[in-house]
Write a protein that holds these residues in place. Structure first.
Motif, PDB file in Angstrom:
ATOM      1  N   LEU A   1      12.071   5.141  -1.298  1.00 42.59           N
ATOM      2  CA  LEU A   1      10.662   5.003  -0.922  1.00 42.59           C
ATOM      3  C   LEU A   1      10.417   3.706  -0.159  1.00 42.59           C
ATOM      4  N   GLU A   2      10.973   2.608  -0.687  1.00 45.87           N
ATOM      5  CA  GLU A   2      10.777   1.312  -0.034  1.00 45.87           C
ATOM      6  C   GLU A   2      11.435   1.299   1.346  1.00 45.87           C
TER       7      GLU A   2
ATOM      8  N   LEU B   1       4.042   2.987  12.077  1.00 45.53           N
ATOM      9  CA  LEU B   1       3.764   4.401  11.884  1.00 45.53           C
ATOM     10  C   LEU B   1       2.945   4.584  10.608  1.00 45.53           C
ATOM     11  N   ALA B   2       2.319   5.730  10.496  1.00 45.56           N
ATOM     12  CA  ALA B   2       1.586   6.043   9.270  1.00 45.56           C
ATOM     13  C   ALA B   2       2.570   6.490   8.189  1.00 45.56           C
ATOM     14  N   PHE B   3       2.160   6.333   6.934  1.00 45.94           N
ATOM     15  CA  PHE B   3       3.047   6.630   5.808  1.00 45.94           C
ATOM     16  C   PHE B   3       2.260   7.319   4.707  1.00 45.94           C
ATOM     17  N   PHE B   4       2.929   8.281   4.042  1.00 48.30           N
ATOM     18  CA  PHE B   4       2.312   8.993   2.918  1.00 48.30           C
ATOM     19  C   PHE B   4       3.345   9.093   1.808  1.00 48.30           C
ATOM     20  N   ASN B   5       2.993   8.607   0.623  1.00 50.10           N
ATOM     21  CA  ASN B   5       3.921   8.582  -0.501  1.00 50.10           C
ATOM     22  C   ASN B   5       3.825   9.900  -1.271  1.00 50.10           C
ATOM     23  N   LEU B   6       4.740  10.826  -0.961  1.00 54.95           N
ATOM     24  CA  LEU B   6       4.717  12.144  -1.600  1.00 54.95           C
ATOM     25  C   LEU B   6       5.149  12.077  -3.058  1.00 54.95           C
ATOM     26  N   PHE B   7       6.066  11.159  -3.343  1.00 54.16           N
ATOM     27  CA  PHE B   7       6.566  10.994  -4.713  1.00 54.16           C
ATOM     28  C   PHE B   7       5.429  10.615  -5.663  1.00 54.16           C
ATOM     29  N   GLU B   8       4.657   9.593  -5.296  1.00 61.54           N
ATOM     30  CA  GLU B   8       3.554   9.168  -6.163  1.00 61.54           C
ATOM     31  C   GLU B   8       2.457  10.224  -6.189  1.00 61.54           C
ATOM     32  N   THR B   9       2.277  10.924  -5.082  1.00 62.66           N
ATOM     33  CA  THR B   9       1.254  11.966  -5.037  1.00 62.66           C
ATOM     34  C   THR B   9       1.614  13.116  -5.974  1.00 62.66           C
ATOM     35  N   MET B  10       2.914  13.382  -6.135  1.00 60.17           N
ATOM     36  CA  MET B  10       3.350  14.416  -7.088  1.00 60.17           C
ATOM     37  C   MET B  10       3.055  14.018  -8.526  1.00 60.17           C
ATOM     38  N   GLY B  11       2.960  12.720  -8.770  1.00 64.78           N
ATOM     39  CA  GLY B  11       2.755  12.247 -10.133  1.00 64.78           C
ATOM     40  C   GLY B  11       3.714  11.149 -10.523  1.00 64.78           C
ATOM     41  N   GLY B  12       4.634  10.799  -9.597  1.00 67.45           N
ATOM     42  CA  GLY B  12       5.530   9.684  -9.854  1.00 67.45           C
ATOM     43  C   GLY B  12       6.760  10.065 -10.651  1.00 67.45           C
ATOM     44  N   LYS B  13       7.223   9.115 -11.465  1.00 66.54           N
ATOM     45  CA  LYS B  13       8.486   9.260 -12.185  1.00 66.54           C
ATOM     46  C   LYS B  13       8.503  10.508 -13.063  1.00 66.54           C
ATOM     47  N   ASN B  14       9.589  11.270 -12.918  1.00 69.54           N
ATOM     48  CA  ASN B  14       9.853  12.485 -13.704  1.00 69.54           C
ATOM     49  C   ASN B  14       8.856  13.610 -13.441  1.00 69.54           C
ATOM     50  N   SER B  15       8.106  13.513 -12.355  1.00 72.06           N
ATOM     51  CA  SER B  15       7.135  14.580 -12.066  1.00 72.06           C
ATOM     52  C   SER B  15       7.838  15.901 -11.767  1.00 72.06           C
ATOM     53  N   ILE B  16       9.016  15.860 -11.102  1.00 74.00           N
ATOM     54  CA  ILE B  16       9.702  17.108 -10.769  1.00 74.00           C
ATOM     55  C   ILE B  16      10.158  17.816 -12.054  1.00 74.00           C
ATOM     56  N   VAL B  17      10.504  17.048 -13.069  1.00 76.19           N
ATOM     57  CA  VAL B  17      10.889  17.637 -14.360  1.00 76.19           C
ATOM     58  C   VAL B  17       9.672  18.292 -15.002  1.00 76.19           C
ATOM     59  N   GLY B  18       8.549  17.612 -14.946  1.00 74.57           N
ATOM     60  CA  GLY B  18       7.319  18.177 -15.491  1.00 74.57           C
ATOM     61  C   GLY B  18       6.881  19.415 -14.733  1.00 74.57           C
ATOM     62  N   TRP B  19       7.021  19.379 -13.409  1.00 73.36           N
ATOM     63  CA  TRP B  19       6.616  20.533 -12.592  1.00 73.36           C
ATOM     64  C   TRP B  19       7.494  21.755 -12.909  1.00 73.36           C
ATOM     65  N   ALA B  20       8.788  21.512 -13.134  1.00 73.71           N
ATOM     66  CA  ALA B  20       9.703  22.627 -13.411  1.00 73.71           C
ATOM     67  C   ALA B  20       9.511  23.184 -14.812  1.00 73.71           C
ATOM     68  N   SER B  21       8.970  22.375 -15.701  1.00 69.38           N
ATOM     69  CA  SER B  21       8.851  22.773 -17.109  1.00 69.38           C
ATOM     70  C   SER B  21       7.511  23.398 -17.455  1.00 69.38           C
ATOM     71  N   GLN B  22       6.501  23.122 -16.667  1.00 67.74           N
ATOM     72  CA  GLN B  22       5.164  23.607 -17.027  1.00 67.74           C
ATOM     73  C   GLN B  22       5.024  25.109 -16.779  1.00 67.74           C
TER      74      GLN B  22
ATOM     75  N   LEU C   1       0.818  -1.217   0.000  1.00 68.62           N
ATOM     76  CA  LEU C   1       0.000   0.000   0.000  1.00 68.62           C
ATOM     77  C   LEU C   1       0.852   1.269   0.000  1.00 68.62           C
ATOM     78  N   TYR C   2       2.132   1.110   0.336  1.00 74.71           N
ATOM     79  CA  TYR C   2       2.991   2.307   0.350  1.00 74.71           C
ATOM     80  C   TYR C   2       3.136   2.913  -1.033  1.00 74.71           C
ATOM     81  N   LYS C   3       2.819   2.162  -2.067  1.00 77.73           N
ATOM     82  CA  LYS C   3       2.982   2.664  -3.427  1.00 77.73           C
ATOM     83  C   LYS C   3       1.808   3.532  -3.897  1.00 77.73           C
ATOM     84  N   LYS C   4       0.741   3.590  -3.103  1.00 74.12           N
ATOM     85  CA  LYS C   4      -0.449   4.317  -3.543  1.00 74.12           C
ATOM     86  C   LYS C   4      -0.315   5.818  -3.276  1.00 74.12           C
ATOM     87  N   PRO C   5      -0.700   6.662  -4.233  1.00 73.55           N
ATOM     88  CA  PRO C   5      -0.683   8.121  -4.021  1.00 73.55           C
ATOM     89  C   PRO C   5      -1.889   8.565  -3.202  1.00 73.55           C
TER      90      PRO C   5
END
Length: 448
Positions: free
Chosen positions: A372-373, A384-405, A76-80
């Motif tokens: 992440l794992e 403890l509780a866990f929140f996957n910020l990476f997948e919530t951002m959009g996953g792979k290469n999301s930071i590149v997309g965020w910087a480019s948009q 479940l840690y993989k879910k955004p």
């Protein structure tokens, strides 16, 4: 005639076997591992190291008093967009202490809910937390920016507060042999003076100003031109210096030996969210603060929710994929927090996306899935509780997309979301917290 000496051979074999067996038992008992020996260890087929580690993890895990035996699903840690405690049944509330206090405040309008939000440069200058605080206070009441240090060299771009301090002797996480630090990672002493402004509030009926400090031992401070004697002999003390409409205050220490940790601007009731950002850290720096000090913090200012958001600083090389050192160093930190905050929910927020240049193109760090794992396993092992910020951002290469948009949501360093980006993340985290809160079944009646 030759003397029959077979007994010597038998004795030698017996002694070697006993030594071999004893060493096998000791290596298992004390967790010693040497790969060549593990292949011939006499008892590894009977008792697995993993089973021992799992047993150890159960000892240090925070027990959810309402759901001690629910089936779990680590994947479940993989879910955004999900605050999870890895329960297969996703209809179960996973932040019971936080939710109970939210319910009390919502139903009575009384009491304070305090959140400690720890992080690195991603939340520096109150980024992310300013929006999360605003959303929570709008829904559940309260105002005030919460904790402020009395001096800072960063965060000049902070919109919610201003801190101008000088003359303080400062100790922080990065100082070799540093001690006596607050959970912010800093402590201040000497005859310093500061001017602090809470810019997060407009016209309010009354804003409480607390000084947080170490053992007073007869010390006093000058606050807005008046000398005030401090009371308290604990490792951590909190004393209200004023409750009025002033949003800007001045502070000067008259006692050079006094440990000053900071000030807190808060309402009488509602949500208090403290931003504890420290640039460049991963969380293992808390090994410099002992358990008794953490307990003193909790006794002084009771936290209902602790959030730890780290990870990008583990990725300081493009190809690093082994983070076993992080597990080794972070385990005692989390165990210490579990013991010091037994009735507080702790939420680990994973690393956000981070990119490096590979073959001429910016892409997500190859080791990020491993980070992440690793973080999720730490949360799982310590319940403890866990929140996957990476997948919530959009996953792979999301930071590149965020910087480019257009408009961009991240800086071109491909590490840090900008103000707009952190606002998006704050809203995502808020929505996930509220989604979990809606699963909460009140144990106290509505009285409002």
């Amino acid at each position: 005639m030759f003397e029959n000496k077979n007994w010597r051979v038998v004795s030698l074999i017996t002694i070697c076997f006993c030594l071999y067996f004893i060493f096998s038992v000791l290596s298992f008992a004390f967790g010693f591992r040497w790969e060549p020996f593990e292949k011939v260890n006499l008892i590894t087929d009977v008792f697995k190291f993993d089973e021992k580690e799992n047993a150890d993890a159960e000892k240090i895990a925070k027990v959810d008093p309402k759901n001690p035996n629910l089936a779990t699903d680590f994947e479940l840690y993989k879910k955004p967009d999900l605050v999870t405690r890895f329960y297969k049944d996703q209809n179960v509330n996973v932040l019971p202490y936080f939710s109970e206090k939210l319910h009390q405040i919502k139903s009575t309008g009384k009491g304070k809910l305090r959140i400690a939000y720890f992080g690195d440069s991603m939340i520096e200058g109150d980024l992310l937390t300013q929006t999360l605080r605003q959303l929570l206070q709008k829904e559940f009441g309260g105002y005030g920016v919460g904790f402020l240090p009395v001096q800072t060299n960063v965060g000049s771009f902070r919109k919610t507060a201003s801190v101008k301090g000088n003359g303080w002797k400062t100790v922080n996480f990065m100082d070799k042999g540093a001690s006596n630090m607050y959970i912010s990672g800093f402590s201040f002493s000497g005859g310093g003076n500061s001017t602090l402004t809470d810019k997060s509030v407009g016209s309010v009926p009354s804003l409480q100003k607390y000084l947080i400090f170490g053992n007073a031992s007869g010390a006093n401070v000058n606050f807005n031109g008046s000398n005030i004697s401090l009371q308290g002999n604990s490792m951590v003390n909190s004393q209200m210096l004023s409750s009025d409409t002033l949003k800007t205050v001045s502070l000067r220490s008259n006692s050079s030996g006094l440990q000053v940790y900071g000030m807190s601007f808060e309402s009488e009731n509602g949500i208090i969210l403290d931003n504890f950002s420290f640039r460049g850290i991963t969380g293992i720096e808390f090994k410099k603060i002992d358990e008794n000090f953490l307990k003193a913090v909790q006794n002084t200012n009771h936290y209902d929710l602790i959030v730890m958001q780290y990870g990008v600083n583990l990725l300081w090389k493009p190809d690093t994929k082994d983070f076993s050192f992080y597990t080794k160093n972070m385990k005692p930190v989390l165990e210490k927090f579990n013991k010091a905050f037994p009735e507080t929910d702790i939420l680990l927020v994973s690393s956000a996306d981070r990119a490096f240049m590979y073959n001429g193109t910016y892409e997500t760090a190859t080791g990020l899935p491993n980070v992440l794992e690793t973080q999720a396993k730490l949360a799982f092992d310590h319940n403890l509780a866990f929140f996957n910020l990476f997948e919530t951002m959009g996953g792979k290469n999301s930071i590149v997309g965020w910087a480019s948009q257009n408009p961009p949501l991240a800086n071109k360093d491909y590490i840090h979301p900008n103000g707009k980006g952190t606002d998006v993340l704050a809203q995502k985290i808020y929505q996930a917290l509220m989604k979990d809160y809606k699963k909460y079944k009140p144990t106290t009646p509505d009285t409002k």
